[in-house]
Motif scaffolding. Structure first.
Motif, short mmCIF file in Angstrom:
data_model
loop_
_atom_site.label_atom_id
_atom_site.label_comp_id
_atom_site.label_asym_id
_atom_site.label_seq_id
_atom_site.Cartn_x
_atom_site.Cartn_y
_atom_site.Cartn_z
N ASP A 95 -15.51 19.67 41.09
CA ASP A 95 -14.29 18.99 41.55
C ASP A 95 -13.06 19.70 41.01
OD1 ASP A 95 -15.53 16.68 42.87
OD2 ASP A 95 -16.31 16.32 40.85
N ASP A 115 -7.68 22.58 40.90
CA ASP A 115 -8.41 21.57 41.66
C ASP A 115 -9.18 22.28 42.76
OD1 ASP A 115 -8.30 18.56 41.43
OD2 ASP A 115 -8.41 18.91 43.61
N ASP A 121 -9.69 21.82 45.80
CA ASP A 121 -9.06 22.01 47.12
C ASP A 121 -8.07 23.16 47.12
OD1 ASP A 121 -10.52 19.88 48.10
OD2 ASP A 121 -9.03 18.43 47.34
N ASP A 122 -7.60 23.54 45.93
CA ASP A 122 -6.65 24.66 45.85
C ASP A 122 -7.33 25.96 45.43
OD1 ASP A 122 -4.82 22.68 46.32
OD2 ASP A 122 -4.47 22.34 44.16
#
Lengths: 356, 514
Positions: free
Chosen positions: B469, B484, B486-487
């Motif tokens: 995560d 993170d 997602d980045d």
């Protein structure tokens, strides 16, 4: 060319064959040595066999030797299982003999026989255990190599014994010989079978073997010992207290060697002197290995090596072959046994063909 | 640039189940430093061991100064002027430098002419600024000095080509700079050097040319002047399509693990963690990326109590557990999947049952007074086997006969069944086949959904991207970036793993300082 390849598992036939071949090769080397005394080795081995198992009396003498071997070796098995190499049973045996002698000399008149013998047993075990505690603590807390410490403590124990025998404990009526007085009957272990020298120590040995077997196979303590012996890193990972186990196992191992020393002087020699056969402490190492670190098998192996000893003391008298031959056979057996371990761990190829 | 002194053509080498080198071509010129770059397992060391005669290739040819050679032992390599300096030094600690240098040399007679040898060593030492006293004992020398003794050894034997296998892995930055000066001096004397590394910044610093390997295959050879560090990272890590496991949205809850300014030594006594700080809540997988040897396994060991912290603190669920014994830390709800299954996690010669109960042999019902209840132990083991689908032919046979995947499942089962609050997994899928790998990853995700805090330490970037995560990057004992999922961008993480830039990862090109 010879090539070794790691074995995945040890086939059963090798597990039996390697000790057997080791014994045979040891006997062969002993035979060669016997030939130097200009005696036919076959006659000697026959005489040893008869001297060990040939009559009720010599058979009982074999058992007499087997008693200390069994007591010491089952204790060694416990610590060998955790890769702790206690070479110090010799010294632990002496300390057991010394500690119990204190009660034999000082409390024979004041205590009843069962109480006195019980005190002597406890004193013998405490003596051996304390002597084993020194190298155990050094290893557990400072990682001092136990092979060196246990071995060197043997000499210290021997000199303590000599000091006592030439000094404070020498019997004034022994004409200067380094002996104590003969123990009162109260301080002598009872015989199990009359007209033999087999004493109560045999029962101690059998009980000890069974207890050690149960400890190793059935208890948590035995489980921890096996984990430590097989993989110390995994033992740390599982949170097993290694120092505690080393100390506990060595107390038991030393205690049993001490009990063997007590049984020998209380059951056989009936006094303390300088020659009390502490070499059993070394022979027991061979018993432990020959029995594959199995306490029940050790009963049979002690009996076999006891026979070798008893038989050899017969040939010394009748054939003038030195008893040192036994030591030679024994050490050759151990030598081949340890050498044979390479075949239990590796497969052997010669020019690409598998030999064993 | 000089003439080609060494050429490798179409070299292949198989190991059971692995193609370590797949038709590799490579050449080395006189007076150059040629770097072999690649991740762990890319095949760099295998190729060099072939040149040094330790392995013999299945296919391919080696040419020295245009002549085909057949190198079948390190001895023959030496005769051909090739000297290899291994990651682990081949020195005898109790002997002097001089004795180590002549060790194994055939040209020496029965008596050593120590004076003559010492003079020659001093000459080499002065010539290359090695600064080594021939009469010093090895144990008295620092790691950097020992490495220079290895260099003297190869030069004494007349090496013209030096192979250095990750020489900076054991050095401090200052020692590494000294080494680089020595290497530059050596190429001026017309020696040629093959330099093995996976640290991009030092590769850019020292190389003339760079050859990149990936998974046993040649990616390409480039001139240092014509390439940027970023592009190298891309070549090294590759751009395989990322495949993602389905996973539920994250539900973080409560801080489980907190690390403050943690420092520790590695086995050699060198400081390997230099102030680690992070915090990990329940229900999250925190992936720690990094090239091996940057302190990640030591970090795991400190947390679980197998290694002492020399500074800093570890908190589990708010309780300080720094330097407690492993048992106490396990009691706080920490379980551990170690990097080395048979060396740490299992006892190879004990049975599956005896290994399965390693965590709970002293609790009821398996514990019964001073005894072990083997029936309960077997029952528990069968539960694990069923629940985790472990293939165990005979549960009383030594566990070492199980396959790697089943060994890992057994460890995973044993640790997860303790219902930890914190699970530390180091290289959990290393060496496993595709099926077992997927199983391990899915189980970790399941635990995450149950609210377990998971610290996942891996060298496999794909794995980290697939299930983490949040990803942190560890480099030289410090966390140099945190991002993170997602980045996250694989190339940027790769750059940070190689120590290129040390700022927390941010999006966009402008923050990547090359």
């Amino acid at each position: 060319m010879l090539k070794f390849e790691k074995r995945e598992n040890i086939p059963l036939h090798l597990r039996i064959l390697i000790p057997l071949i080791s014994i045979l090769l040891g006997v062969l080397i002993g035979g060669i040595a016997v030939m130097f005394s200009q005696v036919n080795p076959l006659t000697v081995y026959k005489a040893i066999f008869i001297g060990a198992f040939g009559s009720t009396y010599v058979f009982s003498e074999t058992i007499v030797v087997a008693i200390p071997l069994l007591l010491i070796s089952v204790g060694l098995i416990l610590v060998f299982k955790m890769n702790y190499w206690n070479i110090g049973a010799y010294g632990q045996y002496i300390m057991g003999a010394i500690f119990c002698t204190y009660f034999a000399l000082n409390s024979a008149e004041t205590m009843s026989r069962p109480i006195l013998l019980m005190m002597m047993c406890i004193a013998g075990m405490v003596g051996g255990a304390l002597w084993a505690l020194i190298p155990a603590a050094l290893k557990a807390y400072w990682k001092v190599n136990e092979v060196i410490t246990t071995l060197l403590l043997n000499y210290i124990a021997l000199y303590i014994l000599k000091f006592l025998m030439y000094g404070p404990w020498r019997n004034p009526r022994s004409f200067g010989f380094p002996l104590t007085k003969i123990f009162d009957l109260n301080a002598q272990l009872p015989k199990l079978i009359s007209h033999t020298r087999i004493h109560l120590g045999l029962i101690f040995g059998i009980i000890a073997a069974i207890i050690i077997w149960i400890i190793i196979k059935k208890t948590k303590f035995g489980y921890e010992i096996r984990v430590i012996g097989e993989n110390e890193i995994a033992a740390r990972y599982a949170g097993i207290n290694i120092a505690k186990n080393i100390i506990l196992a060595m107390i038991i191992s030393g205690g049993l060697a001490g009990l063997a020393g007590m049984a020998q002087i209380s059951g056989i020699i009936h006094m303390l002197q300088i020659e009390i056969n502490p070499d059993y402490g070394y022979t027991a190492i061979i018993v432990a290995w020959l029995s594959g670190l199995n306490a029940l098998t050790a009963m049979i192996v002690s009996f076999f090596l006891g026979g070798l000893f008893a038989g050899a003391s017969q040939i010394q008298i009748t054939m003038k072959v030195p008893i040192g031959i036994v030591g030679l056979i024994e050490s050759s057996i151990l030598f081949f046994l340890l050498g044979g371990a390479i075949l239990t761990n590796y497969k052997l190829y010669y020019k690409g063909r598998k030999i064993i | 640039m000089g003439a080609i002194v060494l050429q490798v053509k179409n070299i292949s080498k198989h190991f059971p189940g692995v193609l370590a080198n797949d038709h590799i071509n490579f050449d080395l010129r006189k007076g150059e430093i040629h770097t072999l770059l690649g991740e762990n397992g890319a095949g760099k060391t295998t190729l060099m061991n072939i040149l040094d005669g330790i392995y013999y290739p299945d296919e391919g040819e080696i040419y020295l100064n245009g002549k085909k050679v057949d190198i079948r032992s390190p001895f023959e390599a030496t005769k051909n002027g090739i000297g290899m300096i291994h990651q682990h030094f081949m020195l005898v600690d109790t002997l002097t430098v001089l004795e180590n240098v002549v060790l194994g040399l055939e040209s020496q007679g029965f008596y050593l002419n120590k004076k003559k040898i010492a003079e020659r060593i001093k000459e080499i030492s002065q010539n290359y600024n090695l600064n080594i006293n021939p009469y010093a004992k090895i144990w008295q020398l620092s790691v950097g000095e020992q490495q220079r003794v290895e260099i003297i050894k190869t030069l004494f034997r007349g090496a013209k080509i030096l192979i250095m296998d990750e020489p900076t892995a054991v050095l401090t930055p200052q020692e590494a700079d000294t080494l680089f000066k020595i290497l530059r001096r050596m190429i001026k004397e017309d020696k040629s050097i093959i330099f093995i590394s996976h640290k991009l910044d030092e590769v850019m610093k020292i190389s003339d040319r760079i050859t990149v390997l990936r998974k046993g295959k040649l990616v390409g050879t480039v001139d240092k002047k014509e390439i940027k560090q970023k592009e190298l990272a891309k070549m090294m890590v590759g751009r395989e399509v990322l495949f993602r496991l389905d996973r539920n949205p994250i539900r973080r809850k409560g801080e489980v693990l907190k690390i403050e300014d943690l420092e520790t030594h590695n086995d050699k006594g060198i400081i390997i963690l230099r102030g680690i700080n992070f915090s990990l809540p329940g229900g999250e997988i925190f992936g720690l990326a990094g090239v091996s040897g940057n302190g990640q396994t030591e970090l795991a060991e400190v947390i679980v109590g197998l290694r002492r912290a020399i500074a800093g603190k570890v908190y589990i669920k708010g309780e300080e557990v720094t330097n407690l014994c492993p048992k106490a830390i396990t009691k706080e709800g920490t379980n551990y999947i170690p990097p080395d299954r048979l060396k740490v996690g299992l006892v190879p010669n004990l049975s599956t049952v005896e290994n399965a109960i390693l965590r709970r042999y002293d609790r009821e019902p398996i514990s019964r007074g001073i005894f072990l209840n083997y029936e309960e132990a077997a029952k528990y083991t069968r539960e694990l086997i069923k629940q985790f689908n472990i293939m165990v032919p005979r549960e009383n046979a030594p566990v070492k006969f199980l396959s790697g995947g089943n060994l890992q499942k057994l460890i995973l089962a044993r640790e997860i069944r303790e219902e930890p609050a914190l699970l530390i997994a180091v290289h959990p899928s290393r060496g496993l086949d595709v099926g077992a790998t997927e199983f391990v990853r899915k189980k970790l995700l399941e635990e995450r959904d149950q609210g377990v805090a998971i610290l996942l330490i891996s060298e496999d970037l794909e794995e980290l991207l697939m299930i983490s995560d949040r990803i942190g990057v560890i480099y030289e004992g410090k966390i140099v970036g945190m991002v993170d999922i997602d980045d996250a961008n694989i190339n940027e993480i790769g750059l940070m793993m190689a120590g290129v830039h040390k700022n927390p990862l941010l999006k966009g090109e402008e923050n990547v300082k090359v």
